[in-house]
Design a protein around this motif. Sequence first.
Motif, PDB file in Angstrom:
ATOM      1  N   SER A 153       3.167  17.142  -0.430  1.00 22.23           N
ATOM      2  CA  SER A 153       1.993  16.271  -0.283  1.00 22.23           C
ATOM      3  C   SER A 153       1.985  15.193  -1.363  1.00 22.23           C
ATOM      4  O   SER A 153       1.698  14.023  -1.092  1.00 22.23           O
ATOM      5  N   GLY A 154       2.323  15.599  -2.575  1.00 22.02           N
ATOM      6  CA  GLY A 154       2.367  14.617  -3.661  1.00 22.02           C
ATOM      7  C   GLY A 154       3.433  13.562  -3.438  1.00 22.02           C
ATOM      8  O   GLY A 154       3.216  12.369  -3.694  1.00 22.02           O
ATOM      9  N   ALA A 155       4.607  13.997  -2.940  1.00 26.72           N
ATOM     10  CA  ALA A 155       5.692  13.052  -2.674  1.00 26.72           C
ATOM     11  C   ALA A 155       5.310  12.072  -1.572  1.00 26.72           C
ATOM     12  O   ALA A 155       5.562  10.863  -1.676  1.00 26.72           O
ATOM     13  N   VAL A 156       4.663  12.576  -0.504  1.00 24.02           N
ATOM     14  CA  VAL A 156       4.227  11.715   0.592  1.00 24.02           C
ATOM     15  C   VAL A 156       3.190  10.708   0.097  1.00 24.02           C
ATOM     16  O   VAL A 156       3.219   9.522   0.456  1.00 24.02           O
ATOM     17  N   LEU A 157       2.249  11.179  -0.762  1.00 20.86           N
ATOM     18  CA  LEU A 157       1.224  10.289  -1.300  1.00 20.86           C
ATOM     19  C   LEU A 157       1.842   9.178  -2.137  1.00 20.86           C
ATOM     20  O   LEU A 157       1.445   8.002  -2.029  1.00 20.86           O
ATOM     21  N   LEU A 158       2.838   9.517  -2.960  1.00 21.89           N
ATOM     22  CA  LEU A 158       3.509   8.506  -3.782  1.00 21.89           C
ATOM     23  C   LEU A 158       4.227   7.475  -2.911  1.00 21.89           C
ATOM     24  O   LEU A 158       4.212   6.282  -3.207  1.00 21.89           O
ATOM     25  N   ILE A 159       4.868   7.941  -1.841  1.00 21.02           N
ATOM     26  CA  ILE A 159       5.575   7.026  -0.942  1.00 21.02           C
ATOM     27  C   ILE A 159       4.595   6.074  -0.263  1.00 21.02           C
ATOM     28  O   ILE A 159       4.835   4.866  -0.163  1.00 21.02           O
ATOM     29  N   LEU A 160       3.451   6.612   0.191  1.00 23.79           N
ATOM     30  CA  LEU A 160       2.445   5.771   0.845  1.00 23.79           C
ATOM     31  C   LEU A 160       1.872   4.746  -0.124  1.00 23.79           C
ATOM     32  O   LEU A 160       1.652   3.582   0.237  1.00 23.79           O
ATOM     33  N   LEU A 161       1.632   5.153  -1.363  1.00 22.93           N
ATOM     34  CA  LEU A 161       1.112   4.224  -2.362  1.00 22.93           C
ATOM     35  C   LEU A 161       2.133   3.127  -2.669  1.00 22.93           C
ATOM     36  O   LEU A 161       1.778   1.962  -2.838  1.00 22.93           O
ATOM     37  N   ALA A 162       3.418   3.513  -2.741  1.00 23.28           N
ATOM     38  CA  ALA A 162       4.470   2.541  -3.051  1.00 23.28           C
ATOM     39  C   ALA A 162       4.597   1.490  -1.956  1.00 23.28           C
ATOM     40  O   ALA A 162       4.978   0.347  -2.224  1.00 23.28           O
ATOM     41  N   ARG A 163       4.270   1.872  -0.720  1.00 28.02           N
ATOM     42  CA  ARG A 163       4.391   0.940   0.406  1.00 28.02           C
ATOM     43  C   ARG A 163       3.078   0.251   0.747  1.00 28.02           C
ATOM     44  O   ARG A 163       3.018  -0.521   1.700  1.00 28.02           O
ATOM     45  N   SER A 164       2.038   0.526  -0.022  1.00 26.89           N
ATOM     46  CA  SER A 164       0.715   0.005   0.285  1.00 26.89           C
ATOM     47  C   SER A 164       0.597  -1.470  -0.095  1.00 26.89           C
ATOM     48  O   SER A 164       0.778  -1.843  -1.252  1.00 26.89           O
ATOM     49  N   HIS A 165       0.293  -2.326   0.883  1.00 26.70           N
ATOM     50  CA  HIS A 165       0.071  -3.742   0.610  1.00 26.70           C
ATOM     51  C   HIS A 165      -1.220  -3.927  -0.204  1.00 26.70           C
ATOM     52  O   HIS A 165      -1.323  -4.839  -1.020  1.00 26.70           O
ATOM     53  N   TRP A 166      -2.198  -3.066   0.050  1.00 26.14           N
ATOM     54  CA  TRP A 166      -3.463  -3.145  -0.687  1.00 26.14           C
ATOM     55  C   TRP A 166      -3.229  -2.885  -2.176  1.00 26.14           C
ATOM     56  O   TRP A 166      -3.749  -3.614  -3.026  1.00 26.14           O
ATOM     57  N   LEU A 167      -2.461  -1.865  -2.488  1.00 26.91           N
ATOM     58  CA  LEU A 167      -2.168  -1.560  -3.889  1.00 26.91           C
ATOM     59  C   LEU A 167      -1.356  -2.687  -4.535  1.00 26.91           C
ATOM     60  O   LEU A 167      -1.608  -3.069  -5.683  1.00 26.91           O
ATOM     61  N   ASN A 168      -0.403  -3.225  -3.787  1.00 26.00           N
ATOM     62  CA  ASN A 168       0.407  -4.327  -4.310  1.00 26.00           C
ATOM     63  C   ASN A 168      -0.465  -5.539  -4.625  1.00 26.00           C
ATOM     64  O   ASN A 168      -0.303  -6.191  -5.663  1.00 26.00           O
ATOM     65  N   HIS A 169      -1.401  -5.846  -3.733  1.00 25.97           N
ATOM     66  CA  HIS A 169      -2.318  -6.967  -3.963  1.00 25.97           C
ATOM     67  C   HIS A 169      -3.203  -6.704  -5.173  1.00 25.97           C
ATOM     68  O   HIS A 169      -3.557  -7.633  -5.921  1.00 25.97           O
ATOM     69  N   LEU A 170      -3.547  -5.444  -5.396  1.00 29.70           N
ATOM     70  CA  LEU A 170      -4.435  -5.086  -6.504  1.00 29.70           C
ATOM     71  C   LEU A 170      -3.742  -5.200  -7.853  1.00 29.70           C
ATOM     72  O   LEU A 170      -4.325  -5.700  -8.826  1.00 29.70           O
ATOM     73  N   VAL A 171      -2.487  -4.747  -7.931  1.00 28.10           N
ATOM     74  CA  VAL A 171      -1.811  -4.697  -9.228  1.00 28.10           C
ATOM     75  C   VAL A 171      -1.031  -5.966  -9.554  1.00 28.10           C
ATOM     76  O   VAL A 171      -0.625  -6.154 -10.701  1.00 28.10           O
ATOM     77  N   THR A 172      -0.824  -6.838  -8.560  1.00 27.76           N
ATOM     78  CA  THR A 172      -0.038  -8.049  -8.813  1.00 27.76           C
ATOM     79  C   THR A 172      -0.604  -8.907  -9.942  1.00 27.76           C
ATOM     80  O   THR A 172       0.148  -9.327 -10.834  1.00 27.76           O
TER      81      THR A 172
END
Length: 224
Positions: free
Chosen positions: A78-97
């Motif tokens: 579950s943790g690995a899947v969550l990390l993969i989803l976060l890494a591919r998240s456009h929302w997260l990328n927009h937030l941290v850019t």
Amino acid sequence: MTGISPDIASFQAASAFSGAGFTTEESEVITATPGRRHIAKQLIRFGSLGLVSAIASLVLSFTNASSGNLAGLIYIISGAVLLILLARSHWLNHLVTPLIERTLSRTTDLELRDYTQVLGLQDDYRVAEVDTETDEWLTSGTLAELDLPAEGVRVLAINRADGSYIGAPGPDTEINPGDTVVLYGQEHRLQELSDRDADDTQAHKAGIEDHEHQLEAQDQDNGH
């Protein structure tokens, strides 16, 4: 965000983080700049910590029966899947850019530009190096005579066979057999140009017509 195209940056970041250590020409671009070296070093450190933690968690999960092997395995997956989803998240990328841009502006003097964005390398547009030979279209006249812009192709530079370099060549420049030409245009057109014979005027006319149709379609899409 340090001036490298996304595909190169992604590959080199994955190499550093995983410890795979691929030795390519692209890796020299990373190690040649202090700012990029710093980023790669941090990725190597974080990757090593993550690997050690993952191995330790797996060992504990499968050797400590009292904690429940199945539950531990579920947590890890579950943790690995969550990390993969976060890494591919456009929302997260927009937030941290913006945060990453501010950090980079303080740690490096690199121009925060990506050549793929500057050149608009999308919709099948590419930059390619084409090696030329005798009796090819690219070596059959001056750039003005070749009329490549009419086909939607731009000559960015010419690497002469003798080692000299011509940046932004003028209309009177000729491409000689043995030169390497840096072209910008759609991939299928660049591929066709690299194989076109010197006397194939029909292919040139077809290229012009194709480009004109594309311009008309773009005008319609833009509401003109």
